[in-house]
Structure formats: C-alpha cells, structure tokens
Design an enzyme around this catalytic site. Structure first.
Site, mmCIF file in Angstrom:
data_model
loop_
_atom_site.group_PDB
_atom_site.id
_atom_site.type_symbol
_atom_site.label_atom_id
_atom_site.label_comp_id
_atom_site.label_asym_id
_atom_site.label_seq_id
_atom_site.Cartn_x
_atom_site.Cartn_y
_atom_site.Cartn_z
ATOM 1 N NE ARG A 153 4.353 -6.411 3.181
ATOM 2 C CZ ARG A 153 3.212 -5.776 3.028
ATOM 3 N NH1 ARG A 153 2.075 -6.440 3.084
ATOM 4 N NH2 ARG A 153 3.186 -4.473 2.824
ATOM 5 C CB CYS A 207 -4.924 -4.287 3.390
ATOM 6 S SG CYS A 207 -4.661 -3.388 4.900
ATOM 7 C CG ASP A 247 2.493 -0.313 12.879
ATOM 8 O OD1 ASP A 247 1.358 -0.666 12.527
ATOM 9 O OD2 ASP A 247 3.215 0.446 12.193
ATOM 10 N NE ARG A 263 -3.684 0.615 5.952
ATOM 11 C CZ ARG A 263 -2.440 0.168 5.914
ATOM 12 N NH1 ARG A 263 -2.208 -1.108 5.714
ATOM 13 N NH2 ARG A 263 -1.427 0.981 6.059
ATOM 14 N N PRO A 264 -8.901 3.784 3.391
ATOM 15 C CG PRO A 264 -10.443 5.393 4.107
ATOM 16 C CD PRO A 264 -9.777 4.113 4.524
ATOM 17 C CB VAL A 265 -6.009 6.931 -0.595
ATOM 18 C CG1 VAL A 265 -5.098 5.781 -0.242
ATOM 19 C CG2 VAL A 265 -6.825 6.622 -1.838
ATOM 20 C CG ASP A 266 -10.809 9.718 2.878
ATOM 21 O OD1 ASP A 266 -9.935 8.914 3.250
ATOM 22 O OD2 ASP A 266 -11.618 10.241 3.655
ATOM 23 C CG LEU A 267 -7.730 11.649 5.249
ATOM 24 C CD1 LEU A 267 -7.080 11.346 6.588
ATOM 25 C CD2 LEU A 267 -8.814 12.718 5.425
ATOM 26 N NE ARG A 309 -3.214 0.630 2.492
ATOM 27 C CZ ARG A 309 -4.350 1.056 1.979
ATOM 28 N NH1 ARG A 309 -5.189 0.222 1.461
ATOM 29 N NH2 ARG A 309 -4.648 2.336 2.002
HETATM 30 C C1 EPZ Z 1 1.287 3.889 8.302
HETATM 31 O O1 EPZ Z 1 0.219 3.470 7.455
HETATM 32 C C2 EPZ Z 1 2.180 2.690 8.490
HETATM 33 N N1 EPZ Z 1 2.679 2.242 7.194
HETATM 34 C C3 EPZ Z 1 1.406 1.569 9.180
HETATM 35 O O2 EPZ Z 1 2.294 0.495 9.434
HETATM 36 C C4 EPZ Z 1 0.859 2.097 10.518
HETATM 37 O O3 EPZ Z 1 0.069 1.107 11.124
HETATM 38 C C5 EPZ Z 1 0.038 3.354 10.290
HETATM 39 O O4 EPZ Z 1 0.823 4.352 9.565
HETATM 40 C C6 EPZ Z 1 -0.447 4.016 11.569
HETATM 41 O O5 EPZ Z 1 0.646 4.320 12.393
HETATM 42 C C7 EPZ Z 1 3.730 2.843 6.649
HETATM 43 O O6 EPZ Z 1 4.313 3.773 7.184
HETATM 44 C C8 EPZ Z 1 4.206 2.306 5.347
HETATM 45 P P1 EPZ Z 1 -2.534 6.172 8.275
HETATM 46 P P2 EPZ Z 1 -0.745 4.534 6.771
HETATM 47 O O7 EPZ Z 1 -2.798 6.879 7.001
HETATM 48 O O8 EPZ Z 1 0.022 5.748 6.447
HETATM 49 C C9 EPZ Z 1 -7.300 6.260 8.052
HETATM 50 C C10 EPZ Z 1 3.018 -1.752 9.423
HETATM 51 O O9 EPZ Z 1 2.621 -2.758 10.047
HETATM 52 N N2 EPZ Z 1 -7.147 6.992 6.787
HETATM 53 O O10 EPZ Z 1 -1.876 6.914 9.387
HETATM 54 O O11 EPZ Z 1 -1.496 3.842 5.702
HETATM 55 C C11 EPZ Z 1 -6.810 4.819 7.954
HETATM 56 O O12 EPZ Z 1 -7.770 3.981 7.379
HETATM 57 C C12 EPZ Z 1 2.034 -0.777 8.801
HETATM 58 O O13 EPZ Z 1 4.217 -1.487 9.258
HETATM 59 C C13 EPZ Z 1 -8.261 7.506 6.175
HETATM 60 O O14 EPZ Z 1 -9.398 7.380 6.666
HETATM 61 O O15 EPZ Z 1 -1.747 4.823 7.986
HETATM 62 C C14 EPZ Z 1 -6.510 4.508 9.409
HETATM 63 O O16 EPZ Z 1 -7.678 4.168 10.074
HETATM 64 C C15 EPZ Z 1 0.625 -1.282 8.845
HETATM 65 N N3 EPZ Z 1 -8.113 8.162 4.977
HETATM 66 C C16 EPZ Z 1 -5.993 5.860 9.951
HETATM 67 O O17 EPZ Z 1 -6.464 6.852 9.029
HETATM 68 C C17 EPZ Z 1 -6.875 8.346 4.400
HETATM 69 O O18 EPZ Z 1 -6.805 8.956 3.316
HETATM 70 C C18 EPZ Z 1 -4.483 5.988 10.044
HETATM 71 O O19 EPZ Z 1 -3.907 5.580 8.801
HETATM 72 C C19 EPZ Z 1 -5.747 7.833 5.055
HETATM 73 C C20 EPZ Z 1 -5.910 7.160 6.247
#
Ligand code: EPZ
Length: 427
Positions: free
Chosen positions: A406, A124, A314, A129-133, A100
């Site tokens: 990974r 996943c 994590d 895990r949307p990417v709206d933000l 991702r």
């Molecule tokens: C990062 O993921 C890490 N991955 C994750 O580690 C980690 O669990 C996570 O941050 C939280 O600390 C990497 O750095 C590669 P987020 P990321 O955007 O950036 C929601 C591991 O095991 N959200 O901070 O994808 C989302 O669904 C991995 O190493 C939206 O709603 O996490 C979640 O509930 C797994 N819209 C929350 O925000 C968005 O556009 C935090 O996600 C983006 C996120």
C-alpha cells in the site's frame, strides 16, 4: 498471500531512489474532481492505494490515463485525470473500507455537485479515527450532513459558501477536504489551526496551478478564494518524506552508507535531527540525501510524535525498530494516534525489550535481535518489522505484505539493490 523473507546481517550500501509521495498523491488525485478540465500529475508512485483511488475516481466518472513517468516504467507514473462529468456522487463502502483516504472525495463532490454520499470509513488498526472535523468544517460552510445506513449524506442545495473555521485539533485529512471544498465555494474560506504537512503545501500549490488563489501556504492559517471554475493544470508530486525517513532508518540499522536519490532533507528536518542525535549522519547531496552510520553504536534518543513540523507518527514504528538496537534507552511517545503500537509485540517476538505505559513505549536496547515470523496490520508497523529483520540473526518473514504494498513501491527491489538479502515469497 505474499510474504517477504529477509536474512539479516548485511550492510546497506549504494543508492535508493525515493518515489513520489503516496499521501500527497491521494488528495491531489481527488482535486481532479473539482474541474471538468484535465489535471496531469507527474511522479505518482505505483502503489495499491493509488490503484484504489483510481477505482474510486473512475466510478465517480473521472477518466484516468496512465503513462510511464520521465524516468521510464520503473519509477513513477504520470496520471492524466479528467472529470468532465460526475456520474455518481456516492463513494461506496466497498472502496472506502479498503482505504480511509477515500473520505477526501466528500468536500470536492459536495462543492461541485452540491451533494455527496460517502461511506463512513469505520475504525482501523491505528485508532478510532473519527471524521467529525471534516463534518464540522463542511457544516460551517453551509452543508447539511446526516448519517444514514453507514453513509455520510451531505447536501448544499445553494452551494457551499466561504467561512472561517478553526480546527479544534490538527487534522491532515480534514484540512485537505476543506481546502478542496473551498475551491468552488462562494467567497473566501479561512482555515485556522490548519495542518502544515508538506502534503498540504503540495495540494495548495496544485490548487493554485488550477486557478484557485491560496494564501498562507505552509502556515497554520490558509485563506482560499473560491472560484466559479478551475483550469487545466500540470503538477509534479513531492518526494515521499516517509519513504525517505524509512530508508534512512533502515540504513542506520545496518550501519550502512546509502544515497537516497530524490529525497529531500528539508522535508524530514525533525526526524533527521533525531537520527543525528542517535549517531547517524545525514547530509544533502546534489541528488538527494546521503545517510551513513559507519562508526560507533546507535544511541538511544527520546521521540515524541506531533503534527508537522514535529516528528511524524508515520515514522514512529520504524524509529522504534532502530532503537531496539541502540545503546541505552529510548522513550517513544505517540500523541497523534491512540493505538499505534501494534508493532511492539511483534518486535518483542524478535527479542526487543519494549514496555508500553499509556501513550509511551520504553525501549531498552538489546545486543541482538533474532529473526522470526511476524506480521502487522498497518503499513508503517509492517515496514518496521522489515527494518528489524535487516539487523536480526537468521531469517525474518513478514506476513501480510499487502500492507507494505500500500505504501512502499518495490521495497524488496530497492533494499535488494543495496545488498540486503531479501525476497518476496509468492502465494
Ligand atoms: C494522514 O491521515 C495520513 N494519511 C496518515 O498516514 C498520517 O498518519 C496522518 O495524516 C497523520 O500525519 C494520508 O495522508 C492518506 P489526521 P489522516 O486527520 O488525515 C484525529 C500512513 O501510514 N481526527 O491528521 O486520517 C485522528 O483520529 C497513514 O500513510 C479526529 O479526531 O490523519 C488522529 O488522532 C496512516 N477527527 C488525529 O486527528 C477528525 O475528523 C490526526 O489525524 C479527523 C482526525
């Protein structure tokens, strides 16, 4: 498919070297897309996700050369990444679905090439895990973004422009994407309610080294001045705080005594406080962190995951594995991801007593765990099963080891060198 087999009951004693951070390395590597000059990164861990990112960047036109790091071949790699010319602005489904974090190329490609096509990653194992933000932030900077054929199709014909954007929810990936987009945007970008994870701070330091002024590093408001072009730079990746916390929990589980060489206590403050409350000692040493549980039983402690500086999601699965053997009960609440409890049924198969109610899991400590054949679909869940296996009676076999590969460099070697009875079964 490889499996890991552990015979439980051995105390961990000795030292474990902590690798460079996976989650810091991935965005740092993407930052190379911003410049036609080389970016040299030291202390990059040798992991499957890093290889996937190299493949993604290479197909965008980045030249990547790897050399063994200062510590020789065994520990970390120095990567030199140079994106003299971008040959493709498409991040294909085949690579994005594997990892991702590929979505991080969106901001960098868009700001440099004024267009990008990035496959949507899809859901996943740990949530939707949307990417709206990521999308909303880039739109605030002037991007036009559509979804077509499963791809985000982004354009900024006149280039991105600096903007003020307030994240409605803290997101590590969206903060990183916007920081990189801002680096080559016209004018100043202010990001409010930005993530404050150490990996964000590491990216900010690297951007500064590349010639991008970044203010407010380590706070929830980041101010980034766009520049017309970036310089060459050299940067050393921070140690992996999640690997540090994971091994601290493994040591605690076996009532062991291990020095985590290269680990940084200041990056795991909240987890360290939680472990101390559970009866584990963590002390800084000249080389890292010493973790000990030499007397007394583990005590149950409540945990709630939160964005940094809170307890990291994590480390939630690993903490739960530890709590399965504590005296008393522990309430573990997951607030970051909506379905990050896949380890629970597997831990239960080993004799753990865990009840899930909405976003909380009540763990009642049990006197013993029994080895079993287990598997998980996420790397942190997988390693939690290995931690449980270290204290279980008999053999535990963790299937689908590619999840561990990974995120954990040479797990079986590192644990084996401290006395664990652990082996990788090939095939
Ligand atoms: C990062 O993921 C890490 N991955 C994750 O580690 C980690 O669990 C996570 O941050 C939280 O600390 C990497 O750095 C590669 P987020 P990321 O955007 O950036 C929601 C591991 O095991 N959200 O901070 O994808 C989302 O669904 C991995 O190493 C939206 O709603 O996490 C979640 O509930 C797994 N819209 C929350 O925000 C968005 O556009 C935090 O996600 C983006 C996120």
């Amino acid at each position: 498919m490889d499996r890991i087999r552990i015979k439980g009951g051995r105390q961990l004693k000795g030292e474990i070297r902590i690798s460079g951070s996976k989650n810091a390395s991935l965005p740092l590597m993407v930052a190379a897309l911003l410049s036609d000059k080389p970016l040299t990164l030291h202390n990059v861990p040798r992991l499957a996700d890093i290889t996937t990112m190299i493949q993604l960047l290479q197909q965008h036109g980045v030249e990547v050369s790897a050399a063994a790091g200062e510590n020789g071949h065994a520990h970390g790699t120095t990567l030199v990444l140079r994106a003299e010319k971008i040959v493709s602005t498409t991040a294909p489904y085949d690579i994005v679905r594997k990892m991702r974090a590929s979505v991080l190329v969106l901001g960098a490609l868009l700001t440099r090439e004024r267009e990008a096509r990035v496959s949507l990653p899809g859901g996943c194992a740990i949530g939707a895990r949307p990417v709206d933000l990521h999308i909303a932030g880039l739109k605030a900077m002037g991007a036009e973004i559509d979804i077509d054929g499963g791809y985000l199709v982004a354009k900024a014909p006149g280039g991105l422009r600096g903007a003020r954007y307030t994240f409605p929810k803290v997101s590590v990936g969206a903060t990183e994407n916007l920081m990189m987009a801002a680096a080559l945007a016209k004018g100043t970008t202010v990001l409010d309610n930005a993530a404050r994870e150490p990996e964000i701070t590491d990216l900010a330091h690297c951007l500064i080294a590349l010639g991008v002024p970044v203010d407010g590093v380590g706070t929830e408001t980041l101010t980034i001045e766009g520049v017309p072009a970036l310089k060459a730079a050299e940067h050393s990746v921070i140690p992996d705080r999640i690997e540090t916390g994971t091994y601290a929990m493994a040591v605690a589980m076996t009532a062991g005594d291990v020095e985590l060489v290269g680990g940084r206590l200041d990056l795991i403050e909240t987890a360290a406080q939680t472990l101390r409350a559970a009866g584990v000692s963590l002390e800084p040493t000249a080389r890292g962190v010493r973790v000990q549980r030499t007397n007394g039983a583990l005590r149950g402690v409540d945990v709630m995951t939160e964005p940094y500086p809170g307890f990291p999601t994590d480390l939630q699965a690993q903490m739960m594995a530890l709590m399965t053997r504590a005296e008393g009960a522990a309430m573990i609440t997951e607030t970051v991801f909506e379905s990050r409890f896949m380890h629970v049924p597997e831990l239960s198969r080993m004799g753990a007593n865990v009840t899930i109610h909405h976003e909380s899991a009540l763990v009642r400590g049990v006197p013993k765990l029994r080895g079993a054949e287990v598997m998980a679909t996420d790397l942190r869940a997988s390693v939690s099963l290995a931690i449980a296996g270290l204290a279980a009676e008999g053999h535990t076999t963790v299937n689908r080891v590619y999840h561990l590969d990974r995120g954990y460099e040479r797990l079986e070697e590192k644990l084996g060198a401290c006395g664990a009875d652990i082996e990788r079964l090939k095939g």
